[in-house]
Design a protein around this motif. Structure first.
Motif, PDB file in Angstrom:
ATOM      1  N   GLY A 190     -27.185 -27.303   3.077  1.00  0.00           N
ATOM      2  CA  GLY A 190     -26.503 -27.687   4.300  1.00  0.00           C
ATOM      3  C   GLY A 190     -26.818 -26.812   5.492  1.00  0.00           C
ATOM      4  O   GLY A 190     -26.699 -27.258   6.629  1.00  0.00           O
ATOM      5  N   GLU A 191     -27.233 -25.551   5.262  1.00  0.00           N
ATOM      6  CA  GLU A 191     -27.332 -24.602   6.372  1.00  0.00           C
ATOM      7  C   GLU A 191     -28.638 -23.818   6.398  1.00  0.00           C
ATOM      8  O   GLU A 191     -28.850 -23.001   7.292  1.00  0.00           O
ATOM      9  CB  GLU A 191     -26.145 -23.635   6.315  1.00  0.00           C
ATOM     10  N   GLY A 192     -29.536 -24.065   5.446  1.00  0.00           N
ATOM     11  CA  GLY A 192     -30.748 -23.262   5.341  1.00  0.00           C
ATOM     12  C   GLY A 192     -31.834 -23.580   6.339  1.00  0.00           C
ATOM     13  O   GLY A 192     -32.751 -22.775   6.544  1.00  0.00           O
ATOM     14  N   GLY A 201     -31.183 -16.879   1.287  1.00  0.00           N
ATOM     15  CA  GLY A 201     -30.290 -16.025   0.509  1.00  0.00           C
ATOM     16  C   GLY A 201     -30.215 -14.620   1.072  1.00  0.00           C
ATOM     17  O   GLY A 201     -29.124 -14.040   1.202  1.00  0.00           O
ATOM     18  N   LEU A 202     -31.363 -14.046   1.435  1.00  0.00           N
ATOM     19  CA  LEU A 202     -31.372 -12.710   2.035  1.00  0.00           C
ATOM     20  C   LEU A 202     -30.706 -12.712   3.401  1.00  0.00           C
ATOM     21  O   LEU A 202     -29.943 -11.787   3.734  1.00  0.00           O
ATOM     22  CB  LEU A 202     -32.818 -12.215   2.150  1.00  0.00           C
ATOM     23  N   LYS A 203     -30.998 -13.734   4.183  1.00  0.00           N
ATOM     24  CA  LYS A 203     -30.426 -13.807   5.531  1.00  0.00           C
ATOM     25  C   LYS A 203     -28.903 -13.823   5.485  1.00  0.00           C
ATOM     26  O   LYS A 203     -28.239 -13.079   6.228  1.00  0.00           O
ATOM     27  CB  LYS A 203     -30.941 -15.065   6.230  1.00  0.00           C
ATOM     28  N   VAL A 204     -28.339 -14.651   4.607  1.00  0.00           N
ATOM     29  CA  VAL A 204     -26.876 -14.753   4.546  1.00  0.00           C
ATOM     30  C   VAL A 204     -26.269 -13.482   3.961  1.00  0.00           C
ATOM     31  O   VAL A 204     -25.224 -13.016   4.420  1.00  0.00           O
ATOM     32  CB  VAL A 204     -26.464 -15.989   3.728  1.00  0.00           C
ATOM     33  N   ALA A 205     -26.915 -12.913   2.949  1.00  0.00           N
ATOM     34  CA  ALA A 205     -26.395 -11.677   2.370  1.00  0.00           C
ATOM     35  C   ALA A 205     -26.335 -10.569   3.416  1.00  0.00           C
ATOM     36  O   ALA A 205     -25.381  -9.774   3.452  1.00  0.00           O
ATOM     37  CB  ALA A 205     -27.259 -11.253   1.192  1.00  0.00           C
ATOM     38  N   ARG A 206     -27.338 -10.534   4.283  1.00  0.00           N
ATOM     39  CA  ARG A 206     -27.384  -9.464   5.284  1.00  0.00           C
ATOM     40  C   ARG A 206     -26.384  -9.663   6.407  1.00  0.00           C
ATOM     41  O   ARG A 206     -26.170  -8.753   7.208  1.00  0.00           O
ATOM     42  CB  ARG A 206     -28.817  -9.323   5.795  1.00  0.00           C
ATOM     43  N   PRO A 238     -28.935 -18.801  -3.771  1.00  0.00           N
ATOM     44  CA  PRO A 238     -30.336 -18.471  -4.068  1.00  0.00           C
ATOM     45  C   PRO A 238     -30.421 -17.170  -4.861  1.00  0.00           C
ATOM     46  O   PRO A 238     -29.545 -16.299  -4.759  1.00  0.00           O
ATOM     47  CB  PRO A 238     -30.962 -18.324  -2.674  1.00  0.00           C
ATOM     48  N   GLU A 239     -31.486 -17.026  -5.619  1.00  0.00           N
ATOM     49  CA  GLU A 239     -31.576 -15.878  -6.539  1.00  0.00           C
ATOM     50  C   GLU A 239     -31.665 -14.538  -5.806  1.00  0.00           C
ATOM     51  O   GLU A 239     -31.417 -13.484  -6.408  1.00  0.00           O
ATOM     52  CB  GLU A 239     -32.762 -16.051  -7.482  1.00  0.00           C
ATOM     53  N   THR A 240     -31.998 -14.550  -4.530  1.00  0.00           N
ATOM     54  CA  THR A 240     -32.051 -13.296  -3.769  1.00  0.00           C
ATOM     55  C   THR A 240     -30.679 -12.834  -3.287  1.00  0.00           C
ATOM     56  O   THR A 240     -30.536 -11.680  -2.847  1.00  0.00           O
ATOM     57  CB  THR A 240     -32.949 -13.472  -2.535  1.00  0.00           C
ATOM     58  N   TYR A 241     -29.699 -13.695  -3.351  1.00  0.00           N
ATOM     59  CA  TYR A 241     -28.430 -13.417  -2.675  1.00  0.00           C
ATOM     60  C   TYR A 241     -27.639 -12.289  -3.326  1.00  0.00           C
ATOM     61  O   TYR A 241     -27.299 -11.292  -2.674  1.00  0.00           O
ATOM     62  CB  TYR A 241     -27.586 -14.697  -2.634  1.00  0.00           C
ATOM     63  N   TRP A 242     -27.311 -12.423  -4.622  1.00  0.00           N
ATOM     64  CA  TRP A 242     -26.403 -11.457  -5.241  1.00  0.00           C
ATOM     65  C   TRP A 242     -26.991 -10.051  -5.376  1.00  0.00           C
ATOM     66  O   TRP A 242     -26.273  -9.056  -5.160  1.00  0.00           O
ATOM     67  CB  TRP A 242     -25.912 -11.978  -6.586  1.00  0.00           C
ATOM     68  N   PRO A 243     -28.290  -9.885  -5.695  1.00  0.00           N
ATOM     69  CA  PRO A 243     -28.821  -8.513  -5.721  1.00  0.00           C
ATOM     70  C   PRO A 243     -28.681  -7.805  -4.373  1.00  0.00           C
ATOM     71  O   PRO A 243     -28.393  -6.603  -4.317  1.00  0.00           O
ATOM     72  CB  PRO A 243     -30.288  -8.715  -6.105  1.00  0.00           C
ATOM     73  N   GLU A 244     -28.868  -8.553  -3.276  1.00  0.00           N
ATOM     74  CA  GLU A 244     -28.743  -7.945  -1.946  1.00  0.00           C
ATOM     75  C   GLU A 244     -27.286  -7.608  -1.624  1.00  0.00           C
ATOM     76  O   GLU A 244     -26.994  -6.539  -1.055  1.00  0.00           O
ATOM     77  CB  GLU A 244     -29.334  -8.883  -0.900  1.00  0.00           C
TER      78      GLU A 244
END
Length: 455
Positions: A190-192, A201-206, A238-244
């Motif tokens: 919806g927002e990517g 995923g990285l963008k939102v985590a940051r 996304p798989e990048t989200y939680w580690p960040e």
């Protein structure tokens, strides 16, 4: 009961006296409620004898399925021995104590303590207060603000609804309360935009790091999020989200809280969602699958970092509930966990039925009405789309989702609609044949809705 209250009258009695949660009562009373009479395995039956495959496990919670006499027998034994006592004033009960040991044994080495509540909403209120008490006790009383996510869900009590990022909930009751702010959600579809899922995923985590900088690290107590957003539509990050996210919380000395109310007790193919994503939270509210919904019980998993301070440094923690660690609810939860262990349901979701469900669910992505078919463990989200190639959505998402849900229900399948996303969360005991039945009826509902939308 049926001899005293004729089944045909129940809907009328309900309309006259019962206010339902999250309901437009005028509309509901006009349409009439559906009275669910009994359950067996993955099926429920209404008072007219109609049978439905419960593709939503009650409300994300009936993990071991309906009709497990082991639970009712354990509850009856405890009722006869000790139907209630509190955990105030230096007392406890046998099942409460044993349940604390059992739950923490599956939670990982950081979690050796639990605070019991009556629900997931109460659990979220509890950790919210606990986090502020912790920071004050360690000499950082300014660390009070909690960062949460837009479109997250953490219950409907005042603190729980404030922590959640549902605008329609905030509009009633002057929420959120002070000291809670929200950042973006990892909802790529919806927002990517033009970003890849991992870039998004990285963008939102940051956004978390940016918000901490804006508020001042010295003022931020915690960040809370569901491992997978449930009520928002089964949004798998996304798989990048939680580690960040994990990295940021550790680097900035912010407590990490994973809301395990839905994701806990096998739903993702792990005992808890944070284990699936490989992160190390400080606090984790739990409920639902703890007793498979057979009786109401919840709690907060408390890491050693927090528990050591609560135990040794603050004196009384002035918080608790009449039904904290209720002995009968604890007995039900203990028996539920025994069943999950002995039937290896967590491993079954991870290795067998979860992948089978995922394959059947993913096959629905070829439907003209489906833009995305995402799943993890035994959770599935179908994104409905007006135009698949451009990720264009319908102007009235609630109407489209309700249309599919109603067609599924008419054909004997319970699904949930959140706007234009269809949600599934069947009991962990569902068979391959029953998964096939879920997929068949879901496709039938999509077909029927698609025909209506085209006309």
């Amino acid at each position: 009961m049926p001899d005293t209250y004729p089944l045909s009258n129940l809907a009328a009695i309900d309309a006259a006296h019962h206010l339902h949660p999250f309901a437009d009562m005028k509309k509901l009373n006009a349409e009439g409620t559906r009275v669910i009479q009994r359950g067996e395995g993955v099926y429920i039956f209404d008072n007219h004898g109609r049978k439905y495959l419960d593709g939503f496990a009650g409300l994300w919670c009936v993990n071991i399925g309906y009709g497990r006499r082991e639970i009712t027998e354990a509850v009856a034994r405890q009722m006869n021995e000790l139907p209630y006592y509190n955990t105030f004033f230096g007392t406890t009960s046998t099942p409460t104590t044993l349940l604390a040991e059992k739950v923490t044994s599956h939670a990982g080495g950081r979690f050796n303590h639990i605070f019991f509540t009556g629900s997931g909403s109460e659990a979220n209120d509890t950790w919210f207060r606990m986090a502020r008490v912790y920071w004050s006790a360690v000499g950082k009383p300014s660390k009070k603000i909690v960062i949460a996510r837009k479109n997250g869900y953490h219950g409907s009590t005042v603190a729980g609804a404030s922590l959640g990022g549902m605008k329609y909930m905030h509009e009633q009751g002057d929420l959120p309360i002070p000291g809670i702010v929200h950042i973006g959600q990892p909802y790529w579809y919806g927002e990517g935009g033009d970003l890849s899922p991992n870039e998004f995923g990285l963008k939102v985590a940051r956004e978390l790091e940016a918000k901490i900088d804006e508020l001042g690290e010295e003022n931020v107590a915690a960040f809370v999020a569901e491992p997978v957003q449930g009520a928002a539509g089964v949004i798998v990050p996304p798989e990048t989200y939680w580690p960040e996210i994990d990295r940021i919380c550790k680097a900035r000395n912010i407590l990490l809280v994973t809301d395990e109310v839905i994701c806990g007790f096998g739903r993702l193919g792990s005992w808890f969602g944070h284990q699936h994503f490989g992160v190390e939270p400080d606090l984790a509210p739990i409920a639902k699958g703890l007793s498979s919904g057979y009786l109401p019980i919840g709690g907060v998993l408390v890491s050693d970092r927090i528990a050591d301070v609560l135990i040794n440094d603050i004196g009384d923690f002035n918080h608790g509930f009449t039904y904290s660690g209720h002995p009968v609810c604890a007995a039900a939860a203990l028996e539920n966990l025994r069943i999950i262990e002995e039937e290896r349901l967590v491993e079954r979701v991870r290795d067998d039925i979860g992948p089978y469900f995922g394959k059947a669910w993913a096959a629905l992505a070829d439907h003209d009405l489906v833009g995305e078919a995402d799943s993890i463990g035994l959770m599935g989200g179908l994104q409905l789309a007006a135009e698949k190639s451009t990720r264009t959505r319908y102007e009235k998402p609630d109407q489209v989702g309700s249309l599919v849900r109603n067609h599924a229900l008419a054909n004997g399948l319970v699904l949930r609609a959140t706007g234009d996303r269809m949600l599934a969360s069947p009991p962990l005991v569902i068979s391959h044949v029953e998964v096939d039945e879920m997929a068949r009826i879901t496709r039938l509902a999509l077909d029927s809705a698609w025909k209506e939308l085209k006309s």
